[in-house]
Scaffold this motif. Structure first.
Motif, PDB file in Angstrom:
ATOM      1  N   UNK A 191     117.501  -7.789  98.418  1.00  0.00           N
ATOM      2  CA  UNK A 191     116.247  -8.408  98.861  1.00  0.00           C
ATOM      3  C   UNK A 191     116.526  -9.622  99.743  1.00  0.00           C
ATOM      4  N   UNK A 192     117.725 -10.200  99.613  1.00  0.00           N
ATOM      5  CA  UNK A 192     118.070 -11.390 100.391  1.00  0.00           C
ATOM      6  C   UNK A 192     118.231 -11.082 101.876  1.00  0.00           C
ATOM      7  N   UNK A 193     118.284  -9.804 102.225  1.00  0.00           N
ATOM      8  CA  UNK A 193     118.392  -9.419 103.627  1.00  0.00           C
ATOM      9  C   UNK A 193     117.043  -9.456 104.346  1.00  0.00           C
ATOM     10  N   UNK A 194     115.965  -9.625 103.584  1.00  0.00           N
ATOM     11  CA  UNK A 194     114.630  -9.610 104.181  1.00  0.00           C
ATOM     12  C   UNK A 194     114.307 -10.970 104.796  1.00  0.00           C
ATOM     13  N   UNK A 195     114.027 -10.966 106.080  1.00  0.00           N
ATOM     14  CA  UNK A 195     113.722 -12.215 106.776  1.00  0.00           C
ATOM     15  C   UNK A 195     112.466 -12.888 106.265  1.00  0.00           C
ATOM     16  N   UNK A 196     111.467 -12.080 105.905  1.00  0.00           N
ATOM     17  CA  UNK A 196     110.208 -12.660 105.431  1.00  0.00           C
ATOM     18  C   UNK A 196     110.413 -13.459 104.161  1.00  0.00           C
ATOM     19  N   UNK A 197     111.310 -12.993 103.269  1.00  0.00           N
ATOM     20  CA  UNK A 197     111.572 -13.704 102.029  1.00  0.00           C
ATOM     21  C   UNK A 197     112.062 -15.121 102.320  1.00  0.00           C
ATOM     22  N   UNK A 198     112.946 -15.266 103.310  1.00  0.00           N
ATOM     23  CA  UNK A 198     113.472 -16.590 103.640  1.00  0.00           C
ATOM     24  C   UNK A 198     112.403 -17.457 104.291  1.00  0.00           C
ATOM     25  N   UNK A 199     111.473 -16.827 104.997  1.00  0.00           N
ATOM     26  CA  UNK A 199     110.355 -17.583 105.563  1.00  0.00           C
ATOM     27  C   UNK A 199     109.476 -18.142 104.449  1.00  0.00           C
ATOM     28  N   UNK A 200     109.265 -17.352 103.387  1.00  0.00           N
ATOM     29  CA  UNK A 200     108.455 -17.811 102.255  1.00  0.00           C
ATOM     30  C   UNK A 200     109.165 -18.954 101.533  1.00  0.00           C
ATOM     31  N   UNK A 201     110.480 -18.839 101.381  1.00  0.00           N
ATOM     32  CA  UNK A 201     111.254 -19.922 100.757  1.00  0.00           C
ATOM     33  C   UNK A 201     111.126 -21.203 101.577  1.00  0.00           C
ATOM     34  N   UNK A 202     111.192 -21.079 102.897  1.00  0.00           N
ATOM     35  CA  UNK A 202     111.045 -22.240 103.775  1.00  0.00           C
ATOM     36  C   UNK A 202     109.636 -22.822 103.656  1.00  0.00           C
ATOM     37  N   UNK A 203     108.649 -21.941 103.593  1.00  0.00           N
ATOM     38  CA  UNK A 203     107.256 -22.369 103.434  1.00  0.00           C
ATOM     39  C   UNK A 203     107.074 -23.175 102.151  1.00  0.00           C
ATOM     40  N   UNK A 204     107.589 -22.652 101.049  1.00  0.00           N
ATOM     41  CA  UNK A 204     107.449 -23.325  99.758  1.00  0.00           C
ATOM     42  C   UNK A 204     108.198 -24.657  99.745  1.00  0.00           C
ATOM     43  N   UNK A 205     109.421 -24.651 100.275  1.00  0.00           N
ATOM     44  CA  UNK A 205     110.245 -25.860 100.265  1.00  0.00           C
ATOM     45  C   UNK A 205     109.596 -26.992 101.044  1.00  0.00           C
TER      46      UNK A 205
END
Length: 390
Positions: free
Chosen positions: A195-209
């Motif tokens: 799941x860590x390969x999904x770009x959207x997931x990292x965008x959500x992490x950035x959004x939350x952070x």
């Protein structure tokens, strides 16, 4: 189901109390350990760092066992190290104990959010997740003010002893009321990590952070903002914590309804935009004793409209690996805690007013708005591409 969700809420109550009570007793801790208030802010960052590191690691480790057993073990860890924090007598010891106390936080909420969704009736996942987070918000109505009162009038150590008592209650309730559940990861950690390969997931992490960091930039320094800027007596801080806690409870309920009425990402976008505006307003009215109380309630309400929607955004982005994704979002939430406290502390350390913390928070919330818009545009583009293919 109700008892199981209540068990999760008690755990959330303990976690919410230990995370937020330090902010109300920051001057007392600094005085007792003979350090500055910005240095005492490191205890907030240390806890948040523990959450960041512990969330994915303990979620991965806990995937070997059924979810109800993992939740029980996480709460045992939480209770042990929060109790030890009460006996720390130096900056270094409290820093280490706060770090260790934070390790199970993200995994508990991450796995708990997925479990709550599984226990819910169809279409009611948002409300079930909000029920768990109600424990976190109620901590700010009851636990944090009580811990702040004890810390200000007796000893800050008592605040963490009380957290340990709540932890024992959570352990007991999970043991008695949580039904037997399957493993939190049915696919295995190796497949989950894809799941860590999904770009959207990292965008959500950035959004939350970044986005939620705006709230923590303000809340981390609420005690000196009330006393040194608005001129309120120190004794009022515990009562203002109740006011903020009520706002959090109301915001949590509103957030669940927004997530059901609109797409969760749109609920996040609206909340972040309102938070940025509220923080800017707060910086300009902070010297008014009445206005600062009104803004405290409003900012807390708006900020906690985010809790359920933003968790659902992550769960939807981590399909197939929901527990890992959900726990990583808790890591992101606490990276926001750490970064908000740190960046807001910089202008204060350079001699600027405590109102600077609100302006730093407004900038971070505004950046969250931008990131949410980018996620929405990415999702729209994906839908158009899928429609064209079909």
């Amino acid at each position: 189901m109700n008892k199981a969700l209540f068990a999760l809420a008690i755990g959330g109550f303990g976690i919410g109390m230990t995370e937020f009570v330090i902010m109300g007793i920051l001057p007392e801790v600094a005085s007792a350990l003979d350090i500055s208030i910005p240095q005492a802010g490191h205890f907030i960052s240390a806890y948040a760092l523990g959450v960041v590191i512990g969330a994915p690691l303990l979620t991965a480790f806990g995937s070997k066992w059924p979810a109800h057993k993992t939740l029980l073990l996480l709460m045992l860890w939480f209770t042990l190290f929060n109790s030890l924090s009460a006996f720390a007598n130096s900056y270094e010891l409290l820093l280490v104990s706060r770090f260790l106390s934070g390790l199970p936080h993200g995994a508990f909420f991450g796995i708990g959010a997925v479990v709550a969704g599984q226990l819910a009736r169809p279409g009611k996942a948002a409300r079930a997740i909000a029920t768990m987070f109600t424990g976190l918000t109620m901590a700010n109505v009851i636990g944090v003010p009580l811990g702040t009162y004890l810390g200000q009038n007796f000893s800050w150590n008592l605040s963490f002893m009380l957290v340990g008592v709540v932890g024992l209650m959570a352990i007991t309730s999970i043991k008695l009321w949580m039904p037997e559940l399957p493993k939190s990861s049915s696919e295995g950690i190796k497949k989950d990590l894809k799941v860590l390969k999904r770009g959207e997931l990292w965008m959500v992490i950035l959004l939350t952070t970044i986005g939620t960091g705006g709230f923590f930039a303000w809340y981390s320094y609420i005690a000196p903002l009330l006393t040194k800027v608005a001129g309120h007596p120190e004794g009022i801080v515990s009562y203002v914590m109740i006011l903020a806690g009520l706002g959090m409870v109301i915001g949590n309920l509103i957030g669940a309804k927004l997530a059901e009425r609109f797409s969760p990402i749109y609920a996040v976008l609206m909340s972040m935009a309102l938070m940025a505006l509220a923080l800017i307003t707060n910086a300009y009215v902070a010297e008014n004793q009445i206005a600062i109380l009104v803004m405290t309630f409003l900012i807390a309400t708006i900020a906690f409209c985010l809790s359920t929607p933003i968790q659902m955004v992550m769960i939807n982005s981590a399909k197939g690996s929901e527990s890992l994704g959900s726990s990583m979002n808790q890591s992101a939430f606490n990276m926001g805690n750490a970064s908000g406290a740190y960046f807001a502390g910089l202008p204060i350390a350079f001699g600027y007013s405590f109102t600077a913390a609100s302006l730093v928070g407004a900038v971070m919330a505004g950046m969250g708005v931008f990131i949410a818009i980018v996620i929405i545009l990415i999702r729209r583009k994906r839908k158009i591409e899928l429609a064209a293919v079909s």
